[in-house]
Every structure is written in structure tokens, then in C-alpha cells.
Design a protein around this motif. Structure first.
Motif, mmCIF file in Angstrom:
data_model
loop_
_atom_site.group_PDB
_atom_site.id
_atom_site.type_symbol
_atom_site.label_atom_id
_atom_site.label_comp_id
_atom_site.label_asym_id
_atom_site.label_seq_id
_atom_site.Cartn_x
_atom_site.Cartn_y
_atom_site.Cartn_z
ATOM 1 N N GLU A 48 0.561 -1.533 0.221
ATOM 2 C CA GLU A 48 -0.437 -0.297 -0.499
ATOM 3 C C GLU A 48 0.925 0.691 -0.065
ATOM 4 O O GLU A 48 0.613 1.832 -0.195
ATOM 5 N N ILE A 49 1.965 1.139 0.754
ATOM 6 C CA ILE A 49 2.602 2.546 0.853
ATOM 7 C C ILE A 49 3.724 2.312 -0.109
ATOM 8 O O ILE A 49 3.552 4.087 -0.874
ATOM 9 N N CYS A 50 3.894 1.659 -1.014
ATOM 10 C CA CYS A 50 5.297 1.483 -2.376
ATOM 11 C C CYS A 50 3.771 2.347 -3.358
ATOM 12 O O CYS A 50 4.307 3.224 -4.142
ATOM 13 N N CYS A 51 2.670 1.905 -3.716
ATOM 14 C CA CYS A 51 1.826 2.061 -4.503
ATOM 15 C C CYS A 51 1.579 3.327 -4.556
ATOM 16 O O CYS A 51 1.137 4.509 -5.571
ATOM 17 N N TYR A 52 0.858 3.479 -3.387
ATOM 18 C CA TYR A 52 0.802 5.330 -2.333
ATOM 19 C C TYR A 52 1.716 6.172 -2.705
ATOM 20 O O TYR A 52 1.105 7.341 -3.369
ATOM 21 N N MET A 53 2.689 6.300 -2.811
ATOM 22 C CA MET A 53 3.593 6.442 -3.011
ATOM 23 C C MET A 53 4.305 6.913 -4.341
ATOM 24 O O MET A 53 4.717 7.744 -4.717
ATOM 25 N N GLY A 54 4.618 6.103 -4.771
ATOM 26 C CA GLY A 54 4.744 5.734 -6.294
ATOM 27 C C GLY A 54 6.080 6.126 -6.869
ATOM 28 O O GLY A 54 6.736 6.280 -7.560
ATOM 29 N N HIS A 55 7.183 6.224 -5.763
ATOM 30 C CA HIS A 55 8.448 6.242 -5.512
ATOM 31 C C HIS A 55 9.096 5.824 -6.242
ATOM 32 O O HIS A 55 8.960 4.408 -5.444
ATOM 33 N N PRO A 56 10.223 5.328 -7.286
ATOM 34 C CA PRO A 56 10.966 4.242 -7.432
ATOM 35 C C PRO A 56 11.780 3.971 -6.746
ATOM 36 O O PRO A 56 12.495 2.487 -6.471
ATOM 37 N N LYS A 65 5.075 -10.367 -6.246
ATOM 38 C CA LYS A 65 4.116 -9.857 -7.495
ATOM 39 C C LYS A 65 3.687 -8.952 -7.912
ATOM 40 O O LYS A 65 4.013 -8.166 -9.390
ATOM 41 N N LYS A 66 3.086 -8.864 -7.162
ATOM 42 C CA LYS A 66 1.627 -7.910 -7.781
ATOM 43 C C LYS A 66 2.197 -6.696 -7.414
ATOM 44 O O LYS A 66 2.139 -5.282 -7.753
ATOM 45 N N LEU A 67 3.632 -6.488 -6.666
ATOM 46 C CA LEU A 67 4.309 -4.942 -5.864
ATOM 47 C C LEU A 67 4.925 -4.427 -7.810
ATOM 48 O O LEU A 67 5.742 -3.831 -8.057
ATOM 49 N N SER A 68 5.369 -5.429 -8.004
ATOM 50 C CA SER A 68 6.806 -5.480 -9.222
ATOM 51 C C SER A 68 5.447 -5.303 -10.636
ATOM 52 O O SER A 68 6.211 -4.752 -11.604
ATOM 53 N N ASP A 69 4.219 -5.884 -10.755
ATOM 54 C CA ASP A 69 3.155 -4.890 -11.778
ATOM 55 C C ASP A 69 3.156 -3.944 -11.681
ATOM 56 O O ASP A 69 3.180 -3.685 -13.139
#
Length: 277
Positions: free
Chosen positions: A228-236, A267-271
Motif C-alpha cells: 500500500e505504501i509503495c503504490c501510494y507514494m509511487g516513488h521508484p 509479484k503484485k508490487l513488481s507489476d
């Protein structure tokens, strides 16, 4: 109205409805206000930071004073409420009814001028929580009352403000009770805002700690919060950090349930990372 350090929203008579401290000016390049009453900062590290400003208090119908009453009705207490003492242990800022009242207001978004008082009250309770984590369990009100601790934790992610990222990180690192730790991580995942990676750093700390190992509720919530954090922030850089955390949980040192869940989440996060490019 805003300058380089502070943003304010106030009425025509000068009553302040909302106030926030902005990040240092060197960390952002552009500031704008949206039609949906959000203050948006475009930071120079690719992060868009938003503040939900409050709405003016709703008009209340006039109610004439009943002269038969011995005295006029007393106003409702301001937040934070009066401190209560309990069992000779440690004071708590909220009782069950007050937590329920704040929870309803935060979910509904109808708290008007009370926002500042609510947020300040929560911040003070976070400080007491952090102080209590240093002592023994018998001296720790939050450890002695886990239901209260979990209800309080849930409030932090409902505020819609960005003030609690470092608080979540510090609380996660200091929590010793697995069930409460799982609740903390879940709430941090709902909070999602982590511009400097403080929460992710705390989650990595849990991965390497004894309290997290082979504890499915803790580590599965950790996988969800990382996603959730990585997808929300969207920073590489945060995508990369999150994938490293999840990859660690796929190691043979963890049980099969955790490894499988971490693999699926990775896998979801990589996608999501590929789609964000």
C-alpha cells in the motif's frame, strides 16, 4: 493563505478553521489549492504531498433558552478531553465513548474547527505511548489495555493528515506485543503516506526481529502495508525498497505460509512498479 512555512484557512471574521506547518521550502517547488479543499505541495523528490483542509462548522438551528432551567446548558468539552487516571498505572487521554466519538467524526469528515484539537490530542497520546514502551509491561498502560491501544492506533490513520508517518515508524519499532504490532502495521498501511521511507524502515526492522519471525498476522500485514505504501507514494526508490523487504520474507527462514504470501505480494508490487514507469 500560505507562506513558505505555514498554511492557514480562516473565516471572514478572522476565525482560524485550519492550520498546518509546511515542510522546509527547499523540499518543495510548487503549492496550489484545489476546488475540493485540498492544499497540494509538489516536492522536488517526486512526491506530491496533500493536506485535507477542514470545512467550516455546520450551522446549528437556534434553540431558545429555557428560563425554567436553573442554569444554561454547559458547552461540550474541547479535545483533547480531560485526562483520566486508571488503576494506578498510567493516565489515558480518551475513554471508550470519546474514542467512538472521534472515530465517527473522522470517518464522516465532519469535525470542523475541532480538527486541530483532535490531532494535537492524538499527538500527545502518541508521546505517552512511546514513553510507555520504554518501561516494563506492568508500568505500561497500553500493554495492560491492548483493546484501548488498538482502538487508539486505528484513529491515527483516519485523520487524513500527514503528521503521523514518523509516529507510526517509532511505535512499530518499539512495540513488543505481537497482536498490537499487527494492528499498528495494518493502520500504517492504511495511512500509506511515507515520503522519507520511515515506515518502510520500521517494517524492515520487524522482518529481522524475533517478534516478527513466524508470526503470520504480523508479517502478512507487513506485506500488505509495504504494498500500500509503495503504490501510494509511487516513488521508484520506495518501490525498490519495498521489493527488497518482501524478497527477504521469501527466504527459507520463514514458514511456508509467510513465504507464499510474500511471493504473491512481491509479484503484485513488481507489476505495479512496471505500470508506474
Amino acid at each position: 493563505m500560505a507562506d513558505g512555512t505555514t498554511a492557514l484557512e480562516f473565516s471572514e471574521d478572522g476565525t482560524i478553521w485550519w492550520e498546518a506547518q509546511l515542510p522546509p521550502k527547499e523540499k518543495w517547488d510548487f503549492l496550489t489549492y484545489t476546488k475540493t479543499n485540498s492544499l497540494v505541495l509538489c516536492r522536488n523528490d517526486w512526491v506530491i504531498q496533500g493536506y485535507n483542509t477542514i470545512s467550516p462548522p455546520k450551522a446549528v438551528a437556534y434553540q431558545p433558552f429555557d428560563e425554567e432551567l436553573e442554569e444554561p446548558p454547559k458547552p461540550k468539552p474541547r479535545f483533547p478531553p480531560k485526562i483520566e487516571w486508571s488503576a494506578g498505572l498510567e493516565f489515558r487521554a480518551y475513554n471508550k465513548e470519546q474514542i467512538e466519538e472521534i472515530e465517527k467524526m473522522l470517518k464522516k469528515g465532519d469535525y470542523g474547527k475541532k480538527e486541530r484539537d483532535i490531532v494535537e490530542g492524538l499527538k500527545k497520546e502518541v508521546e505517552r505511548y512511546l514513553d510507555a514502551q520504554v518501561g516494563t509491561k506492568s508500568q505500561n498502560y497500553f500493554a495492560q489495555n491492548p483493546d484501548y491501544a488498538r482502538r487508539f492506533i486505528s484513529l491515527l490513520s483516519l485523520t487524513g493528515v500527514n503528521d503521523f508517518s514518523q509516529s507510526f515508524a517509532a511505535l512499530i519499532k518499539g512495540e513488543k506485543e505481537p497482536t498490537t504490532l499487527a494492528a499498528l502495521i495494518h493502520s500504517a498501511g492504511n495511512h500509506r503516506f511515507d515520503p522519507d521511507g520511515d515506515i518502510l524502515t520500521a517494517l524492515e526492522f520487524v522482518c529481522h526481529s524475533t517478534i516478527g519471525r513466524d508470526n503470520p498476522p504480523v508479517l502478512m500485514n507487513l506485506c500488505d502495508a509495504t504494498f500500500e505504501i509503495c503504490c501510494y507514494m509511487g516513488h521508484p526508490s520506495l518501490f525498490k525498497y519495498g521489493k527488497e523487504i518482501l524478497k527477504h520474507l521469501t527466504d527459507a527462514g520463514f514458514n511456508s505460509q509467510i513465504r507464499e504470501y510474500a511471493t504473491q505480494t512481491l509479484k503484485k508490487l513488481s507489476d505495479e512498479d512496471e505500470n508506474a514507469i
